[in-house]
Structures are given as structure tokens and as C-alpha cells.
Design a protein around this motif. Structure first.
Motif, PDB file in Angstrom:
ATOM      1  N   LEU A  28       0.977  -1.155  -0.119  1.00 34.45           N
ATOM      2  CA  LEU A  28       0.023  -0.011   0.146  1.00 34.45           C
ATOM      3  C   LEU A  28       0.844   1.519  -0.095  1.00 34.45           C
ATOM      4  O   LEU A  28       0.565   2.357  -0.737  1.00 34.45           O
ATOM      5  CB  LEU A  28      -0.876   0.222   1.079  1.00 34.45           C
ATOM      6  N   ASN A  29       1.702   1.036   0.688  1.00 35.24           N
ATOM      7  CA  ASN A  29       2.886   2.447   0.624  1.00 35.24           C
ATOM      8  C   ASN A  29       3.379   2.602  -0.516  1.00 35.24           C
ATOM      9  O   ASN A  29       3.484   3.791  -1.184  1.00 35.24           O
ATOM     10  CB  ASN A  29       4.102   1.996   1.743  1.00 35.24           C
ATOM     11  N   ALA A  34       3.355   6.598  -5.098  1.00 34.78           N
ATOM     12  CA  ALA A  34       3.200   6.863  -6.518  1.00 34.78           C
ATOM     13  C   ALA A  34       1.924   7.779  -6.863  1.00 34.78           C
ATOM     14  O   ALA A  34       2.194   8.786  -7.572  1.00 34.78           O
ATOM     15  CB  ALA A  34       3.066   5.487  -7.382  1.00 34.78           C
ATOM     16  N   ASP A  35       1.033   7.739  -6.071  1.00 39.19           N
ATOM     17  CA  ASP A  35      -0.100   8.269  -6.260  1.00 39.19           C
ATOM     18  C   ASP A  35       0.181   9.979  -5.665  1.00 39.19           C
ATOM     19  O   ASP A  35      -0.250  10.948  -6.285  1.00 39.19           O
ATOM     20  CB  ASP A  35      -1.354   7.907  -5.404  1.00 39.19           C
ATOM     21  N   ALA A  36       1.005   9.815  -4.787  1.00 39.23           N
ATOM     22  CA  ALA A  36       1.400  11.404  -3.892  1.00 39.23           C
ATOM     23  C   ALA A  36       2.422  12.305  -4.841  1.00 39.23           C
ATOM     24  O   ALA A  36       2.385  13.214  -5.263  1.00 39.23           O
ATOM     25  CB  ALA A  36       1.933  11.125  -2.658  1.00 39.23           C
ATOM     26  N   GLY A  42       2.354  17.483 -10.519  1.00 41.09           N
ATOM     27  CA  GLY A  42       1.611  18.117 -11.532  1.00 41.09           C
ATOM     28  C   GLY A  42       1.976  17.552 -12.873  1.00 41.09           C
ATOM     29  O   GLY A  42       2.860  16.631 -13.083  1.00 41.09           O
ATOM     30  N   ASN A  43       1.467  17.994 -13.964  1.00 37.90           N
ATOM     31  CA  ASN A  43       1.347  17.487 -15.278  1.00 37.90           C
ATOM     32  C   ASN A  43       3.002  17.790 -15.876  1.00 37.90           C
ATOM     33  O   ASN A  43       3.410  16.864 -16.671  1.00 37.90           O
ATOM     34  CB  ASN A  43       0.329  18.313 -16.166  1.00 37.90           C
ATOM     35  N   ILE A  80      11.133  15.246  -0.876  1.00 34.06           N
ATOM     36  CA  ILE A  80      10.730  14.126   0.390  1.00 34.06           C
ATOM     37  C   ILE A  80       9.991  14.713   1.466  1.00 34.06           C
ATOM     38  O   ILE A  80       9.245  13.842   1.705  1.00 34.06           O
ATOM     39  CB  ILE A  80      12.253  13.793   0.748  1.00 34.06           C
ATOM     40  N   ASP A  81      10.322  15.970   1.931  1.00 34.06           N
ATOM     41  CA  ASP A  81       9.381  16.560   2.950  1.00 34.06           C
ATOM     42  C   ASP A  81       7.959  16.674   2.695  1.00 34.06           C
ATOM     43  O   ASP A  81       7.002  16.346   3.198  1.00 34.06           O
ATOM     44  CB  ASP A  81       9.724  17.819   3.525  1.00 34.06           C
ATOM     45  N   LEU A  82       7.712  16.981   1.143  1.00 29.40           N
ATOM     46  CA  LEU A  82       6.271  17.132   0.837  1.00 29.40           C
ATOM     47  C   LEU A  82       5.429  15.802   0.752  1.00 29.40           C
ATOM     48  O   LEU A  82       4.578  15.835   0.746  1.00 29.40           O
ATOM     49  CB  LEU A  82       6.464  18.054  -0.568  1.00 29.40           C
ATOM     50  N   LEU A  83       6.346  14.934  -0.097  1.00 26.32           N
ATOM     51  CA  LEU A  83       5.748  13.633  -0.136  1.00 26.32           C
ATOM     52  C   LEU A  83       5.367  12.964   1.484  1.00 26.32           C
ATOM     53  O   LEU A  83       4.293  12.514   1.425  1.00 26.32           O
ATOM     54  CB  LEU A  83       6.847  12.696  -0.942  1.00 26.32           C
TER      55      LEU A  83
END
Length: 98
Positions: A28-29, A34-36, A42-43, A80-83
Motif C-alpha cells: 500500500l505504501n 506513486a499517487d502522491a 503536476g502535469n 521528500i518532505d512534501l511527499l
């Protein structure tokens, strides 16, 4: 046969218990990371991203643009921090851009 609990529990708690019992958290992680990445980058970045792979605590990102790879390398710790903030836990400790 599985044991039954007569007490009422929420669906959230039942799913959490199911994930822990069946050791599904690592898989799940990987999906959540990948989704995060897709959501936060963004595109513009996603058009040049070929693969996003989490192995242990290292995130490997394959990019098709060397210029973009160089630009992102300057802000690795911020990424890394944002994710980790998006995921709600410290899963990623290292980011490798390829």
C-alpha cells in the motif's frame, strides 16, 4: 474459520486490522507514494516521469529529461518532505533521480 468479534468496530479500524494481519502495508505504501508523486508534481513533471518505485525507504524516480532531473536534484529534501507530509508518515528517507 475466522473468529468473530461481537463488538462493533468502525470500518476504518477493521481495514487497518486487515492490513496489519495480512502484512499489506508495504504494498500500500508503494501505491500511495506513486499517487502522491503524481498529485504533488503536476502535469509538467509527470509528462517526463517514466517510473516511480519505492524500495525500503528509498524512492527511485525515472525521468526522461536530463534537464528536469538536474532541476529536481536541487530540491530533493523539499520533495521528500512534501511527499512524507502528503502520506502522513515518514516513509521516504532518500530520493534517487535517474
Amino acid at each position: 474459520m475466522a473468529k468473530r468479534n461481537n463488538e462493533h468496530i468502525s470500518i476504518q479500524d477493521a481495514l487497518k486490522e486487515f492490513v496489519e494481519t495480512n502484512r499489506l502495508e508495504k504494498g500500500l505504501n508503494k501505491v500511495n507514494v506513486a499517487d502522491a508523486w503524481v498529485k504533488l508534481m503536476g502535469n509538467g513533471v509527470n509528462n517526463y516521469t517514466t517510473t516511480v518505485n519505492l524500495e525500503r525507504d528509498t524512492l527511485y524516480v525515472q525521468l526522461s529529461s536530463s534537464v528536469l532531473r538536474e532541476e529536481l536534484s536541487y530540491g530533493k529534501q523539499k520533495i521528500i518532505d512534501l511527499l512524507n507530509e502528503e502520506l502522513g508518515k515518514n516513509i521516504i528517507k532518500k530520493l534517487v533521480l535517474r
